[in-house]
Write an enzyme that holds these catalytic residues in place. Structure first.
Site, short mmCIF file in Angstrom:
data_model
loop_
_atom_site.label_atom_id
_atom_site.label_comp_id
_atom_site.label_asym_id
_atom_site.label_seq_id
_atom_site.Cartn_x
_atom_site.Cartn_y
_atom_site.Cartn_z
CE LYS A 130 -5.65 -4.61 -5.64
NZ LYS A 130 -6.50 -3.66 -5.46
CE1 TYR A 214 -4.92 -6.31 -11.61
CE2 TYR A 214 -5.16 -4.45 -10.13
CZ TYR A 214 -5.55 -5.38 -10.03
OH TYR A 214 -7.03 -6.27 -9.34
P1 NAD Z 1 -15.39 -1.84 0.36
O1 NAD Z 1 -14.71 -0.63 0.73
O2 NAD Z 1 -15.85 -1.75 -0.55
O3 NAD Z 1 -15.54 -2.92 1.30
C1 NAD Z 1 -14.38 -3.08 2.14
C2 NAD Z 1 -15.31 -4.19 3.50
O4 NAD Z 1 -14.70 -4.26 4.84
C3 NAD Z 1 -16.09 -3.18 3.44
O5 NAD Z 1 -17.66 -4.96 3.63
C4 NAD Z 1 -16.31 -2.83 4.79
O6 NAD Z 1 -17.27 -3.01 5.67
C5 NAD Z 1 -15.37 -4.25 5.41
N1 NAD Z 1 -14.88 -2.77 7.08
C6 NAD Z 1 -14.47 -3.79 7.98
N2 NAD Z 1 -13.89 -2.63 8.55
C7 NAD Z 1 -13.47 -2.10 8.25
C8 NAD Z 1 -12.77 -0.18 8.52
N3 NAD Z 1 -12.35 -0.40 9.62
N4 NAD Z 1 -12.87 0.41 7.26
C9 NAD Z 1 -13.32 0.15 6.58
N5 NAD Z 1 -14.40 -0.36 5.50
C10 NAD Z 1 -13.78 -2.10 6.83
O7 NAD Z 1 -13.57 -2.59 -0.48
P2 NAD Z 1 -13.74 -3.82 -1.64
O8 NAD Z 1 -13.33 -2.71 -3.33
O9 NAD Z 1 -14.41 -4.47 -1.41
O10 NAD Z 1 -11.48 -4.07 -1.96
C11 NAD Z 1 -11.65 -4.72 -0.66
C12 NAD Z 1 -10.06 -5.76 -0.50
O11 NAD Z 1 -10.27 -6.29 -2.13
C13 NAD Z 1 -9.11 -4.97 -1.30
O12 NAD Z 1 -8.01 -5.62 -0.91
C14 NAD Z 1 -9.14 -3.90 -2.76
O13 NAD Z 1 -8.09 -3.70 -2.72
C15 NAD Z 1 -9.83 -5.66 -2.99
N6 NAD Z 1 -10.52 -5.80 -4.48
C16 NAD Z 1 -9.50 -5.92 -5.39
C17 NAD Z 1 -10.11 -6.21 -6.56
C18 NAD Z 1 -9.59 -7.38 -7.18
O14 NAD Z 1 -9.88 -7.61 -9.04
N7 NAD Z 1 -8.36 -8.03 -7.22
C19 NAD Z 1 -11.08 -5.31 -6.72
C20 NAD Z 1 -11.59 -5.22 -5.63
C21 NAD Z 1 -11.14 -4.86 -5.02
#
Ligand code: NAD
Length: 361
Positions: A130, A214
């Protein structure tokens, strides 16, 4: 009633069935699906990979990362063969890898559309985090790509798989508090980051996309309806970071066809996490409403809603449910259409906040 039977009988499931295409059976038939995580950031590292060590119907089979040092760490830690490691350039070759059944896209939201479509074209089932994407159009493109390649598409709405969420939704549908009249839902946390993608509009930043889905889920699950109009307001206490349409705090008011109203609040500047539903015969309170560690609440007559579990059990339940549905050629509990419905409302809320006018849906 056991959990699986409950899932199938619940109104969450019923809502999904009407929209989700059945996936074609896997060949050869497997009893456990191989999942490849795309994007090894916080959520993959701290929640999904550990959850995939607990799952019964799927396992961590591969990774897609642009960072060679992460590939090295992950292959060692999780015993992933080198042939199941991809980067963003050679990702499409995953089509030739029978170990990978499902591609789970865990990238910034602006990248979801591209990777979901590439995964579907590679013949893989797809799970996407999401918010599903940035626009309703993008969501529809993703749904269409999965449908035309006869692949399942699920959105990572973990709360739908949570037994507490399922219990309170069933109570509401069964009329435990009568006709729903008013809903209030809040979800927010203080995000101290300033240069992360959550603070970059072009990568999918802004709180209404992030925690905002949410609170929309809270309002939609509570009423069982789709809103017909929205008004919204946005403000920030950190205008140096949250500017040019990037929202730190969004408040919105939704009107539903039955006449029920919802007020929702979401923020990157405040900690809040609750759902309050008022009907003509009683009320229900859920707090925390969306925590990883367990959703808890109190229904009418002091009925406690608390099926306890530990982190990352929620994510494991989600992936096990979705893998089981794929293997049984059944619809996803949270298909792409469900993610699209929220993004449609998110877009209307941004429009309402910018114009100061009521936006009809
Ligand atoms: P994050 O920033 O920690 O991780 C993002 C990943 O994408 C990194 O590994 C990064 O290297 C990679 N990436 C590749 N190309 C990129 C770019 N151009 N710019 C930035 N990052 C790039 O983020 P996250 O918190 O892991 O979130 C990732 C996804 O998961 C999002 O859609 C977020 O909303 C979702 N999420 C969901 C929940 C949940 O409870 N369902 C919780 C946290 C995050």
């Amino acid at each position: 009633m056991d959990r699986r039977n409950f899932l199938h009988s619940s109104s969450l499931m019923a809502a999904s069935v009407a929209f989700s295409p059945l996936s074609i059976p896997l060949s050869p038939k497997k009893d456990k699906l191989g999942v490849a995580l795309v994007g090894l950031g916080y959520y993959s590292t701290d929640l999904l990979a550990p959850a995939l060590q607990q799952t019964k119907n799927c396992y961590l089979a591969g990774i897609v990362t642009g960072t060679p040092s992460k590939a090295e760490q992950w292959t060692k830690k999780y015993n992933i063969p080198a042939k199941n490691v991809y980067n963003y350039q050679n990702f499409d070759q995953i089509a030739n890898n029978p170990d990978i059944d499902v591609v789970y896209v865990v990238l910034p939201p602006s990248m979801h559309r591209e990777y979901v479509i590439r995964a579907a074209k590679a013949g893989k089932h797809v799970w996407v985090e999401k918010p599903m994407a940035m626009t309703e159009r993008e969501c529809q493109d993703m749904i269409d790509a999965c449908r035309s390649n006869k692949r399942s598409l699920a959105v990572g709405y973990r709360l739908h798989h949570d037994p507490n969420t399922q219990e309170y939704v069933k109570m509401l549908r069964d009329g435990a508090i009568g006709k729903i009249q008013m809903v209030n839902c809040s979800a927010g946390y203080f995000d101290a980051r300033t240069t992360h993608w959550k603070q970059k509009k072009e990568l999918g930043g802004g709180v209404m996309y992030d925690m905002g889905v949410y609170v929309l889920q809270g309002a939609r699950l509570a009423t069982g309806e789709e809103p017909i109009s929205v008004t919204a307001q946005q403000f920030t206490n950190r205008p140096d970071i949250y500017k040019n349409g990037l929202d730190e705090t969004t408040m919105a008011q939704l009107v539903f066809p039955s006449g029920a109203r919802a007020a929702v609040q979401t923020s990157f500047g405040m900690n809040m996490n609750n759902l309050h539903v008022v009907g003509n015969k009683g009320s229900l309170r859920i707090e925390p409403y969306s925590a990883y560690s367990g959703v808890k609440g109190v229904g009418p007559g002091g009925k406690v809603i608390d099926h306890p579990y530990e982190v990352p059990r929620q994510q494991a339940m989600q992936m096990d449910d979705d893998a089981a549905a794929i293997m049984a050629s059944k619809p996803m509990l949270v298909p792409g259409e469900e993610g699209l419905r929220d993004i449609r409302i998110v877009e209307a809320i941004y429009k309402a906040a910018q114009s100061g006018k009521t936006v009809t849906l």
